[in-house]
Design an enzyme around this catalytic site. Structure first.
Site, PDB file in Angstrom:
ATOM      1  N   ASP A  33      15.050  12.213   8.089  1.00  0.00           N
ATOM      2  CA  ASP A  33      15.626  11.441   6.886  1.00  0.00           C
ATOM      3  C   ASP A  33      16.994  10.571   7.489  1.00  0.00           C
ATOM      4  O   ASP A  33      17.635  11.572   7.834  1.00  0.00           O
ATOM      5  CB  ASP A  33      16.231  12.033   5.453  1.00  0.00           C
ATOM      6  CG  ASP A  33      15.773  11.365   4.692  1.00  0.00           C
ATOM      7  OD1 ASP A  33      16.557  10.204   4.208  1.00  0.00           O
ATOM      8  OD2 ASP A  33      14.592  11.644   3.745  1.00  0.00           O
ATOM      9  N   SER A 127      -0.728   4.506  -1.334  1.00  0.00           N
ATOM     10  CA  SER A 127      -1.044   4.715  -3.133  1.00  0.00           C
ATOM     11  C   SER A 127      -2.120   3.822  -3.286  1.00  0.00           C
ATOM     12  O   SER A 127      -2.965   3.089  -2.824  1.00  0.00           O
ATOM     13  CB  SER A 127       0.160   3.551  -2.949  1.00  0.00           C
ATOM     14  OG  SER A 127       0.237   2.827  -4.094  1.00  0.00           O
ATOM     15  N   TYR A 151       4.502  -5.381  -1.072  1.00  0.00           N
ATOM     16  CA  TYR A 151       4.398  -3.239  -0.842  1.00  0.00           C
ATOM     17  C   TYR A 151       3.571  -2.679  -0.483  1.00  0.00           C
ATOM     18  O   TYR A 151       2.977  -2.458   0.277  1.00  0.00           O
ATOM     19  CB  TYR A 151       5.434  -2.623  -2.032  1.00  0.00           C
ATOM     20  CG  TYR A 151       5.330  -1.360  -2.472  1.00  0.00           C
ATOM     21  CD1 TYR A 151       5.742  -0.389  -0.786  1.00  0.00           C
ATOM     22  CD2 TYR A 151       4.547  -0.253  -3.153  1.00  0.00           C
ATOM     23  CE1 TYR A 151       5.646   0.711  -1.474  1.00  0.00           C
ATOM     24  CE2 TYR A 151       4.129   0.742  -3.310  1.00  0.00           C
ATOM     25  CZ  TYR A 151       4.689   1.534  -2.007  1.00  0.00           C
ATOM     26  OH  TYR A 151       3.917   3.370  -2.208  1.00  0.00           O
ATOM     27  N   LYS A 155       1.231  -0.685   2.435  1.00  0.00           N
ATOM     28  CA  LYS A 155      -0.016   0.426   2.727  1.00  0.00           C
ATOM     29  C   LYS A 155      -1.257  -0.115   3.542  1.00  0.00           C
ATOM     30  O   LYS A 155      -1.997   0.762   4.446  1.00  0.00           O
ATOM     31  CB  LYS A 155      -0.053   1.052   1.018  1.00  0.00           C
ATOM     32  CG  LYS A 155       0.901   1.090   0.932  1.00  0.00           C
ATOM     33  CD  LYS A 155       1.900   2.880   1.273  1.00  0.00           C
ATOM     34  CE  LYS A 155       3.072   3.211   0.903  1.00  0.00           C
ATOM     35  NZ  LYS A 155       3.360   4.014   1.443  1.00  0.00           N
TER      36      LYS A 155
HETATM   37  P1  NAD Z   1      11.501   7.694  -1.744  1.00  0.00           P
HETATM   38  O1  NAD Z   1      12.536   7.094  -1.737  1.00  0.00           O
HETATM   39  O2  NAD Z   1      12.056   9.524  -2.665  1.00  0.00           O
HETATM   40  O3  NAD Z   1      11.310   8.995  -0.143  1.00  0.00           O
HETATM   41  C1  NAD Z   1      10.936   8.705   0.724  1.00  0.00           C
HETATM   42  C2  NAD Z   1      13.014   8.838   1.779  1.00  0.00           C
HETATM   43  O4  NAD Z   1      12.598   8.518   3.430  1.00  0.00           O
HETATM   44  C3  NAD Z   1      13.843   9.097   1.596  1.00  0.00           C
HETATM   45  O5  NAD Z   1      14.423  10.407   1.327  1.00  0.00           O
HETATM   46  C4  NAD Z   1      14.908   8.073   2.650  1.00  0.00           C
HETATM   47  O6  NAD Z   1      16.227   8.580   2.223  1.00  0.00           O
HETATM   48  C5  NAD Z   1      13.857   8.171   3.463  1.00  0.00           C
HETATM   49  N1  NAD Z   1      13.858   6.741   4.525  1.00  0.00           N
HETATM   50  C6  NAD Z   1      13.725   6.113   4.183  1.00  0.00           C
HETATM   51  N2  NAD Z   1      13.814   5.024   5.291  1.00  0.00           N
HETATM   52  C7  NAD Z   1      13.814   5.788   6.096  1.00  0.00           C
HETATM   53  C8  NAD Z   1      14.198   5.757   7.395  1.00  0.00           C
HETATM   54  N3  NAD Z   1      13.855   4.295   7.910  1.00  0.00           N
HETATM   55  N4  NAD Z   1      14.440   6.372   8.064  1.00  0.00           N
HETATM   56  C9  NAD Z   1      13.898   7.730   7.303  1.00  0.00           C
HETATM   57  N5  NAD Z   1      14.533   8.373   6.405  1.00  0.00           N
HETATM   58  C10 NAD Z   1      13.741   6.864   5.428  1.00  0.00           C
HETATM   59  O7  NAD Z   1      10.430   8.095  -2.339  1.00  0.00           O
HETATM   60  P2  NAD Z   1       9.276   8.945  -3.420  1.00  0.00           P
HETATM   61  O8  NAD Z   1       8.862   8.366  -4.384  1.00  0.00           O
HETATM   62  O9  NAD Z   1       8.994   9.998  -2.275  1.00  0.00           O
HETATM   63  O10 NAD Z   1       7.767   8.159  -1.874  1.00  0.00           O
HETATM   64  C11 NAD Z   1       7.562   9.144  -0.753  1.00  0.00           C
HETATM   65  C12 NAD Z   1       6.224   7.748   0.496  1.00  0.00           C
HETATM   66  O11 NAD Z   1       5.661   7.960  -0.468  1.00  0.00           O
HETATM   67  C13 NAD Z   1       6.005   6.026   0.259  1.00  0.00           C
HETATM   68  O12 NAD Z   1       5.862   6.078   1.555  1.00  0.00           O
HETATM   69  C14 NAD Z   1       6.346   5.722  -0.777  1.00  0.00           C
HETATM   70  O13 NAD Z   1       6.003   4.130  -0.935  1.00  0.00           O
HETATM   71  C15 NAD Z   1       4.914   6.525  -0.982  1.00  0.00           C
HETATM   72  N6  NAD Z   1       4.270   5.994  -2.421  1.00  0.00           N
HETATM   73  C16 NAD Z   1       5.338   6.700  -3.609  1.00  0.00           C
HETATM   74  C17 NAD Z   1       4.771   6.623  -5.183  1.00  0.00           C
HETATM   75  C18 NAD Z   1       5.715   6.524  -6.188  1.00  0.00           C
HETATM   76  O14 NAD Z   1       5.412   6.555  -6.963  1.00  0.00           O
HETATM   77  N7  NAD Z   1       6.733   7.531  -5.690  1.00  0.00           N
HETATM   78  C19 NAD Z   1       3.937   6.442  -5.479  1.00  0.00           C
HETATM   79  C20 NAD Z   1       2.843   5.845  -4.101  1.00  0.00           C
HETATM   80  C21 NAD Z   1       2.859   6.124  -3.060  1.00  0.00           C
END
Ligand code: NAD
Ligand code: UDP
Length: 377
Positions: A33, A127, A151, A155
Site C-alpha cells: 500500500d 463493482s 470510474y 472496472k
Molecule cells: P480504499 O480507498 O479504502 O482502499 C484502497 C487502498 O489502496 C488504500 O489503502 C490506498 O492507500 C491504496 N492505494 C491506492 N492507490 C494505490 C497505489 N497506486 N499503490 C498502492 N496502494 C494504493 O478503497 P476500498 O473501499 O477499500 O476499495 C478497494 C477496491 O474496491 C477499489 O478498487 C474500489 O474501486 C473497489 N470497490 C469499492 C467499493 C466500495 O464501496 N468501497 C465498491 C465497489 C468496488
C-alpha cells in the site's frame, strides 16, 4: 490449502477487513500500500483483531511493476488480491485521465508482475457499477454491462484486460468480484471506513449526521419506483464481503483448472433497502432519530441495484450472514469510537490488553454532545 496472499491496497477499507479474515482463516498476508487513502494505524490494528501476526507490510506503489514482481518472488506469493486504486465516482468525472492512468496502469502493472513472477491466481475488486442501469433485477453476472462514468469504465476495461491476460497465460485463473454496496465495520470498532472530506456514499453520510458533524442527511429524491420512492440498494456487511474474498481465493487455490479462467462473480445479499429504511435502521442503532431532508435526485443515480448472489454460493459456497441492523450497529460503533478518539486526542493503543480495556469504555453517549463538530471534515 493455506496460501501466501498479496493484498494490494490491503490497508484500505475493504483490503484491511479482508486481510483480517485471511489471517483468521490461516493464510499469511503481505500488504502492499502507498497510504494515499489509508494510514499505518489501521495496519497496526489488523493483527490485534485477527489474533495472528503472519502479516507484513510493504510500503510502495502498485504502478511500479518491478516492485510488485520483486514482492511476488521474494515472498513466494500464491495469489494476489488487487484492491488498490481510486474509487470516487465524482472525482473520476472531474478528472477522468487520473482514473484511467492510476487504475488501469495499476492493474496492468500487477498483471505484468504476475506474469513475470509466474503467479497465476488473481482476485480483482470490481463493482456492480458495471451493470449501469440494469433491466434484470436481481442482476446476474450474465446481464449486459455498461459504464456511466470513468470510474465504472476503468472496472470494465480492467475486466477486459484480465480476460485477455487469462487467454494468453497458460493456467492463469482470476475472479473479478463485483461488489454491491459494502458498508459497516469490524465489530471490534477498530477498523472501518472514515472518508476524508465530504462523504459521497449514504452510510458514511448518515454516520456523520448522527455524530453531529453534518446537520442532516440529504435524501436524493423520493420519486423513484421503489416501495417508498427513495433509491434502493443491496447493502452488504464489510465482514461478509471480506469472507467472500477468502472463499473465492480458497476456490482458486484448490483448483488448478476451471472451465472459465476469468470468472465475474457478484458479492451482494440479494436483499434491497431504500434510503429511508437505512436511515430508520441507523436511527435505531444509535438510539435517536438522525435528521434528514428530502431533496432532488442525484444525477446518474439508478432507482434500484440488487444482486443475484447465487453464483458465489454455487461456485465457492459463500453466503452473507449479517442483516441491515448489524451493518448499522457496527458502522455506528466504529464512528463513535473515531469521534471519541479525536476528541480525546489519543492514538489507538497497540497492545492487546489495552484494546480490550479501551473496548470496555464504549458507552451510549451521543457524540455531538462531545462537541468538535468539524472533527471529521
Ligand atoms: P480504499 O480507498 O479504502 O482502499 C484502497 C487502498 O489502496 C488504500 O489503502 C490506498 O492507500 C491504496 N492505494 C491506492 N492507490 C494505490 C497505489 N497506486 N499503490 C498502492 N496502494 C494504493 O478503497 P476500498 O473501499 O477499500 O476499495 C478497494 C477496491 O474496491 C477499489 O478498487 C474500489 O474501486 C473497489 N470497490 C469499492 C467499493 C466500495 O464501496 N468501497 C465498491 C465497489 C468496488
Ligand atoms: N443517497 C442519499 N444521500 C446521500 C448519499 C446517497 O440519498 O447523501 C442515496 C443515493 O441516491 C442512493 C443510495 O443512497 O439511492 C446509495 O447511495 P451510495 O452513493 O451510497 O451508493 P451508490 O448509489 O453508488 O450505489
Amino acid at each position: 490449502m493455506k496460501g501466501r496472499i498479496l493484498t494490494t491496497g490491503g490497508a484500505g477499507y475493504i483490503g484491511s477487513h479482508t486481510t483480517v479474515e485471511l489471517l483468521k482463516a490461516g493464510h499469511s498476508v503481505i500488504i502492499l500500500d502507498n497510504f494515499e487513502n489509508s494510514d499505518r494505524d489501521r495496519v497496526a490494528r489488523i493483527p490485534l483483531i485477527a489474533g495472528a501476526a503472519d502479516v507484513r507490510l510493504v510500503e510502495g506503489d502498485v504502478r511500479d511493476a518491478h516492485l510488485v514482481a520483486d514482492v511476488l518472488k521474494r515472498h513466494e506469493i500464491d495469489a494476489v488480491m488487487h484492491f488498490a486504486g481510486k474509487k470516487a465516482v465524482s472525482e473520476s468525472v472531474a478528472d477522468p485521465l487520473l482514473y484511467y492512468h492510476d487504475n488501469i496502469t495499476g492493474a496492468v502493472s500487477v498483471l505484468s508482475a504476475m506474469r513475470d513472477a509466474g503467479c497465476k491466481k488473481l482476485i480483482f475488486s470490481s463493482s456492480a457499477t458495471v451493470y449501469g442501469d440494469p433491466d434484470m433485477l436481481p442482476t446476474r453476472e450474465t446481464a449486459p454491462t455498461s459504464a456511466s462514468n470513468p470510474y465504472g469504465r476503468t472496472k470494465l476495461i480492467i475486466e477486459d484486460i484480465i480476460d485477455d491476460t487469462a487467454v494468453s497465460l497458460n493456467g492463469f485463473q482470476a475472479i473479478s468480484l463485483r461488489y454491491f454496496n459494502p458498508v459497516g465495520a469490524h465489530s471490534s470498532g477498530l477498523i472501518g471506513e472514515c472518508p476524508r472530506g465530504l462523504p459521497n456514499n449514504l452510510f458514511p453520510y448518515i454516520a456523520q449526521a448522527a455524530a453531529g458533524v453534518r446537520d442532516y442527511v440529504h435524501i436524493h429524491g423520493n420519486d423513484y419506483e421503489t416501495s417508498d420512492g427513495t433509491g434502493s440498494r443491496d447493502y452488504i456487511h464489510i465482514v461478509d464481503l471480506a469472507r467472500g474474498h477468502v472463499a473465492a481465493v480458497e476456490h482458486l487455490l484448490s483448483t488448478s483448472t476451471d472451465h472459465a479462467p476469468h470468472r465475474k462473480v457478484n458479492l451482494g445479499t440479494g436483499q434491497g433497502h431504500t434510503v429511508l429504511e437505512v436511515l430508520h435502521a441507523f436511527s435505531r442503532a444509535c438510539g435517536f432519530q438522525v435528521p434528514y431532508r428530502i431533496g432532488p435526485r442525484r444525477p446518474g443515480d439508478v432507482a434500484t441495484s440488487l444482486a443475484d448472489p447465487s453464483l458465489a454460493l454455487a461456485l465457492f459456497d459463500w453466503k452473507p450472514q449479517f442483516d441491515l441492523e448489524k451493518m448499522c450497529w457496527d458502522h455506528w460503533n466504529f464512528q463513535k469510537r473515531e469521534l471519541d478518539k479525536l476528541n480525546s486526542g489519543m492514538r489507538m493503543p497497540h497492545l492487546m490488553h489495552d484494546v480490550v480495556a479501551d473496548h470496555a469504555t464504549l458507552n451510549g453517549t451521543h457524540p455531538s454532545a462531545l462537541g468538535n463538530r468539524d472533527a471529521l471534515n
